[in-house]
Design an enzyme around this catalytic site. Structure first.
Site, PDB file in Angstrom:
ATOM      1  N   ASP A   1      -2.673  -1.318  10.012  1.00  0.00           N
ATOM      2  CA  ASP A   1      -2.853  -1.322   8.552  1.00  0.00           C
ATOM      3  C   ASP A   1      -3.565  -2.579   8.042  1.00  0.00           C
ATOM      4  O   ASP A   1      -3.918  -2.652   6.868  1.00  0.00           O
ATOM      5  CB  ASP A   1      -1.498  -1.208   7.829  1.00  0.00           C
TER       6      ASP A   1
ATOM      7  N   LYS B   1       0.858  -1.205   0.000  1.00  0.00           N
ATOM      8  CA  LYS B   1       0.000   0.000   0.000  1.00  0.00           C
ATOM      9  C   LYS B   1       0.880   1.236   0.000  1.00  0.00           C
ATOM     10  O   LYS B   1       2.047   1.195   0.428  1.00  0.00           O
ATOM     11  CB  LYS B   1      -0.933   0.019   1.208  1.00  0.00           C
TER      12      LYS B   1
END
Ligand code: ATP
Length: 283
Positions: A136, A10
């Site tokens: 996350d 990401k």
């Protein structure tokens, strides 16, 4: 039975933290998206209850310190599963780089074992569980362009997502400890990016608006400790990127492009300066 999950890295198109919770954890306000730089996580169901992790890198812990291991054990104990798994991680995402590699591996394990152990959990349920592993993980369970708030548990998938884009990534030769950086945040001096404008840029597919407002409140904290991050940002701009931003707590810096040819030019230049450079597409 074995399933192979793609665990994508990401990046943070925007990262802000408005305050710290009493337990020391930051409140987040982030826009995240996934990129075509990925680990591949092969998960094999086992009749005995042991969880075993193997990886193609020597320096990654294979025991309880591995986030993929933690995710498997958490799922197993929470849902009283009387089976185990072999987890084989084919690692391509640089470690401790601000690209969420460990979280993405953990999320891939949750998705794979949900399938292999026939648990029938929704992505929202997997995300809620994943928060216990890392902030996350809930985002990585979805892996789509999203607005993430809270401690990472509120994941609002954006529709439309980021339109197909090219990215150049450059990672200075330092490893950043996220907990160390989070401890050093001085909230009185943070410069806050305008996350609403980042969201607007994605929603309107206004590339100029998005590129202008991309930003990371933690850049100054990480750059003070690692000046290499500032140097890479300067180089990216020198080589033709309009804007270069640190992802996560760094040290990886990225620049976003609509045109492949421009991304290529910056990539070809930056890799003469930085040995860990990548040219990738958004997912
Ligand atoms: P964060 O999500 O905390 O910002 P990051 O994206 O910068 O982290 P990661 O590659 O996830 O970095 O690694 C962070 C730490 O997690 C490292 O110390 C690493 O040893 C540990 N770790 C545990 N499991 C994994 C895994 N499967 N892949 C990568 N790192 C892992």
């Amino acid at each position: 039975m074995k399933v192979i999950e793609k665990a994508a890295a990401k990046i943070n198109l925007g990262l802000d933290t408005p305050f710290r919770h009493p337990d020391g954890m930051p409140e987040w306000n982030m826009v995240m998206t996934s990129i075509d730089l990925a680990d591949y996580v092969a998960v094999t169901d086992r009749p005995e209850t042991t969880i075993e992790v193997l990886s193609n890198t020597g320096f990654l812990p294979n025991d309880h310190r591995n986030l993929a291991y933690q995710a498997a054990v958490l799922l197993q104990t929470t849902y009283h599963v009387n089976r185990g798994a072999l987890i084989e991680i084919d690692k391509h995402i640089p470690v401790a780089a601000g690209l969420g590699g460990g979280s993405s591996d953990a999320a891939a394990v949750l998705r794979a074992l949900n399938h292999l152990w026939h648990l029938g959990l929704s992505l929202a349920e997997l995300a809620r569980l994943g928060l216990k592993v890392d902030s996350d993980v809930p985002y990585c369970v979805y892996g789509k362009t999203a607005h993430v708030t809270g401690r990472g548990e509120n994941v609002a998938v954006l529709n439309p997502p980021l339109k197909p884009s090219w990215l150049v990534l450059a990672k200075p030769h330092v490893s950043v400890s996220t907990p160390n950086i989070l401890r050093q945040i001085d909230y009185a001096t943070l410069a806050h990016p305008n996350i609403d404008q980042v969201l607007e840029g994605v929603a309107q597919d206004d590339f100029a608006l998005l590129d202008k407002h991309m930003g990371n409140a933690l850049e100054k904290v990480s750059m003070t400790r690692y000046p290499e991050i500032h140097q890479i940002k300067e180089r990216m701009r020198h080589y033709g990127a309009d804007h270069a931003v640190m992802s996560g707590t760094g040290p990886t810096v990225f620049a976003l492009f609509r045109q492949q040819s421009r991304a290529h030019r910056v990539y070809n230049s930056i890799r003469g300066f930085c040995s860990e450079a990548y040219l990738v597409r958004s997912l």
